[in-house]
Scaffold this active site. Structure first.
Site, PDB file in Angstrom:
ATOM      1  N   ASN A  93       1.906 -11.272  -6.318  1.00 15.25           N
ATOM      2  CA  ASN A  93       2.190 -11.419  -5.298  1.00 15.25           C
ATOM      3  C   ASN A  93       3.348 -12.750  -5.395  1.00 15.25           C
ATOM      4  OD1 ASN A  93       2.216  -8.676  -4.306  1.00 15.25           O
ATOM      5  ND2 ASN A  93       0.321  -9.633  -3.638  1.00 15.25           N
ATOM      6  N   TYR A 136      -8.973   5.546 -11.768  1.00 19.43           N
ATOM      7  CA  TYR A 136      -9.125   5.206 -10.478  1.00 19.43           C
ATOM      8  C   TYR A 136     -10.323   4.673  -9.798  1.00 19.43           C
ATOM      9  CZ  TYR A 136      -8.909   5.494  -5.279  1.00 19.43           C
ATOM     10  OH  TYR A 136      -8.670   4.561  -3.937  1.00 19.43           O
ATOM     11  N   HIS A 160     -11.556  -5.802  -4.202  1.00 22.28           N
ATOM     12  CA  HIS A 160     -10.284  -6.483  -4.601  1.00 22.28           C
ATOM     13  C   HIS A 160     -10.678  -8.194  -4.457  1.00 22.28           C
ATOM     14  CE1 HIS A 160      -5.988  -7.241  -3.212  1.00 22.28           C
ATOM     15  NE2 HIS A 160      -6.143  -8.064  -3.533  1.00 22.28           N
ATOM     16  N   ARG A 198       4.733 -15.026  -4.236  1.00 19.38           N
ATOM     17  CA  ARG A 198       5.160 -15.364  -2.069  1.00 19.38           C
ATOM     18  C   ARG A 198       3.680 -16.415  -1.587  1.00 19.38           C
ATOM     19  NH1 ARG A 198       2.222 -11.195   0.560  1.00 19.38           N
ATOM     20  NH2 ARG A 198       2.816  -9.230  -0.704  1.00 19.38           N
ATOM     21  N   GLY A 230       0.733  -1.373   0.343  1.00 21.17           N
ATOM     22  CA  GLY A 230      -0.294   0.347   0.174  1.00 21.17           C
ATOM     23  C   GLY A 230       1.260   1.540  -0.548  1.00 21.17           C
TER      24      GLY A 230
HETATM   25  P1  ADP Z   1       0.515  -3.000  -3.132  1.00 25.87           P
HETATM   26  O1  ADP Z   1       1.079  -3.436  -4.508  1.00 25.87           O
HETATM   27  O2  ADP Z   1       0.703  -1.914  -2.684  1.00 25.87           O
HETATM   28  O3  ADP Z   1      -0.442  -3.289  -1.799  1.00 25.87           O
HETATM   29  P2  ADP Z   1      -1.860  -2.471  -4.620  1.00 25.87           P
HETATM   30  O4  ADP Z   1      -2.343  -2.500  -6.422  1.00 25.87           O
HETATM   31  O5  ADP Z   1      -2.012  -3.888  -4.563  1.00 25.87           O
HETATM   32  O6  ADP Z   1      -0.731  -2.208  -4.204  1.00 25.87           O
HETATM   33  O7  ADP Z   1      -3.251  -1.791  -4.629  1.00 25.87           O
HETATM   34  C1  ADP Z   1      -3.890  -1.768  -3.110  1.00 25.87           C
HETATM   35  C2  ADP Z   1      -5.264  -1.812  -3.154  1.00 25.87           C
HETATM   36  O8  ADP Z   1      -5.380  -0.493  -2.893  1.00 25.87           O
HETATM   37  C3  ADP Z   1      -6.177  -2.400  -4.311  1.00 25.87           C
HETATM   38  O9  ADP Z   1      -6.383  -3.493  -3.230  1.00 25.87           O
HETATM   39  C4  ADP Z   1      -7.407  -1.086  -4.105  1.00 25.87           C
HETATM   40  O10 ADP Z   1      -7.817  -1.257  -2.720  1.00 25.87           O
HETATM   41  C5  ADP Z   1      -6.281   0.502  -4.311  1.00 25.87           C
HETATM   42  N1  ADP Z   1      -6.146   0.761  -5.581  1.00 25.87           N
HETATM   43  C6  ADP Z   1      -4.820   0.374  -6.406  1.00 25.87           C
HETATM   44  N2  ADP Z   1      -4.784   0.425  -7.582  1.00 25.87           N
HETATM   45  C7  ADP Z   1      -6.715   0.738  -7.828  1.00 25.87           C
HETATM   46  C8  ADP Z   1      -7.438   1.407  -8.914  1.00 25.87           C
HETATM   47  N3  ADP Z   1      -6.907   1.601 -10.054  1.00 25.87           N
HETATM   48  N4  ADP Z   1      -8.253   2.145  -8.446  1.00 25.87           N
HETATM   49  C9  ADP Z   1      -8.962   1.785  -6.929  1.00 25.87           C
HETATM   50  N5  ADP Z   1      -8.018   1.470  -6.010  1.00 25.87           N
HETATM   51  C10 ADP Z   1      -6.874   0.822  -6.387  1.00 25.87           C
END
Ligand code: ADP
Length: 452
Positions: A290, A202, A208, A292, A165
């Site tokens: 991910n 966004y 998710h 892992r 995050g």
């Molecule tokens: P990290 O690698 O830091 O975990 P992620 O790319 O997996 O980051 O995104 C983590 C969270 O951020 C997602 O589960 C979602 O809640 C939010 N998020 C990421 N990208 C988007 C997007 N394009 N639109 C809305 N929410 C997003």
């Protein structure tokens, strides 16, 4: 099979790996920092080595010390757990160069997926849809502004090397863009040593959804269905469940096939998770992979009855996948709550300290993965996860009731925990109805307030 596995981690995941090794008849080596001397993983492993001072960079992130610890103790494999060096390709490379097996994918596979902008390209090339956004990394502010105007606001600027995050910033309009872009780049540089960023639209209210996959060295990849991790705070997961209340069998097969295709395209070996955002209209978009085992893997284990950590070890030792999963294998419903030493009413401020009383919940379908005990001091140096409560029920309703009673009877005294907050989430009508998205907690700030 391996003779001895060194676990390059701490906390509950170190214990989890030790349990799997014991079942397989494999010896274990715990490594620990000076702050973790009294940790249970040290007690339960067959062998243990102190690898340095409390700060992670002096211990759990110190590659030469970890490899030396493996060599001294005669370990022939290293399990990285999650976090720390689990997705560091140099670590995987150096482990292999020392004639020790890295329990996980190859350094190249980690690299290919670790760069999130490159992973997006790979997904696109495989015909897996991605969130509309920049085709690759965005170099300049001007280029970023143009991409954002083209896809339309709001947009999210993300660190290509990001995770956990961090390094993500939302821009709601053109005015906000310059500041968000600069901040995201700064954060990315500070956290990941690379200021490369890319841009995505966004999405307003996505869920998710992630797919657990497992691949072996014979080119076989299978998926073990989805997990729904929509209850988040600042893009970090707090509650996970399987199956997702928003995914039916057709969608499950579609997302699962997309995940398998992507993993197969790089010959993926080991456990991995492919993360997607699911829109209200049922469209799903690849977000990242991910490479892992994940914190939330137990919900999949509870619904499939497969031990994912044992499977990681077996596959790394060169055996073919020991089971075949088909989409119908899910049984019942599982929910996981992450219990952290944090104060939700104070912006989830970490609350380390001495645990004075501890009594875990139990009974049918209740599992607690934890490293804490009465008398244990939660150190301030690492993440604040204390325990994972995982429940399984024949139906989602049964799982929910089980989770409520489990949380209500979970006693941890001495430190502030997220248990009361999680109890409120489990009773919220939207969660009960299975109707949450990643913005749920933003809309319901009263859930964060202490009501006792
Ligand atoms: P990290 O690698 O830091 O975990 P992620 O790319 O997996 O980051 O995104 C983590 C969270 O951020 C997602 O589960 C979602 O809640 C939010 N998020 C990421 N990208 C988007 C997007 N394009 N639109 C809305 N929410 C997003």
């Amino acid at each position: 099979m391996f003779k001895k596995v060194l676990i390059a981690n701490r906390g509950e995941i170190a214990l989890r790996v030790i349990r799997a090794c014991k079942e397989l008849g494999v010896e274990t080596v715990a490594v620990y920092s000076e702050a973790d001397r009294e940790s249970l993983h040290v007690r339960f492993a067959d062998d243990d080595v102190c690898i340095g001072r409390a700060p992670s960079r002096d211990s759990y992130l110190n590659i030469p010390r970890l490899i030396a610890a493996a060599e001294i103790t005669g370990a022939d494999a290293i399990h990285p757990g999650y976090g720390f060096l689990a997705e560091n390709p140099e670590f995987a490379e150096k482990v292999s160069a020392s004639n020790i097996t890295f329990i996980g994918p190859t350094p190249d596979q980690i690299r290919q997926m670790g760069d999130k902008a490159a992973a997006r390209k790979l997904a696109k090339a495989q015909g897996v849809s991605t969130v509309p956004g920049s085709p690759g990394p965005v170099e300049s502010l001007e280029e970023g502004q143009k991409v954002a105007e083209d896809i339309g606001f709001p947009v999210i600027i993300k660190a290509a090397a990001g995770g956990g995050g961090k390094g993500m910033r939302v821009a709601n309009d053109a005015d906000q863009f310059a500041q968000s872009f600069t901040l995201a780049k700064q954060e990315a540089l500070a956290a990941f040593n690379s200021d490369e960023v890319y841009i995505e639209k966004y999405l307003a209210r996505p869920r998710h959804i992630e797919i657990q996959i497992m691949g072996d060295t014979y080119g076989k990849v299978m998926h073990l269905c989805e997990r729904d991790c929509s209850v988040q705070r600042r893009h970090q997961k707090l509650v996970e469940e399987a199956p997702s209340p928003a995914v039916d069998q057709t969608l499950r097969e579609d997302i699962g096939d997309a995940a398998v295709k992507l993993a197969e395209s790089i010959g993926y070996v080991g456990a991995g998770t492919i993360e997607f955002l699911l829109d209200a209209d049922g469209a799903f978009y690849f977000m990242e992979m991910n490479t892992r085992i994940q914190v939330e893997h137990p919900v999949t284990e509870m619904c499939t009855n497969f031990d994912l950590v044992k499977e990681q070890i077996v596959v790394a030792a060169g055996a073919p996948l020991s089971f075949v999963m088909n989409g119908n294998r899910l049984r019942g419903h599982a929910i996981e709550c992450r219990v952290n030493a944090e104060d939700p009413s104070r912006n989830f401020q970490p609350a380390p300290g001495l645990i004075t009383a501890y009594h875990p919940p139990g009974g049918p379908g209740v599992r607690v993965d934890t490293h804490i005990y009465a008398g244990y001091t939660v150190p301030p140096y690492y993440d604040s996860l204390l325990a994972k409560v995982i429940v399984h029920g024949n139906t989602r309703t049964e799982a929910l009731a089980r989770m409520r009673q489990a949380l209500d009877s979970f006693i941890i005294e001495g430190v502030t925990t997220t248990i009361p907050f999680l109890g409120r989430v489990m009773r919220h009508p939207d969660f009960v109805a299975g109707k949450v998205d990643t913005k749920f907690l933003e809309r319901e700030p009263q859930l964060l307030k202490d009501q006792t």
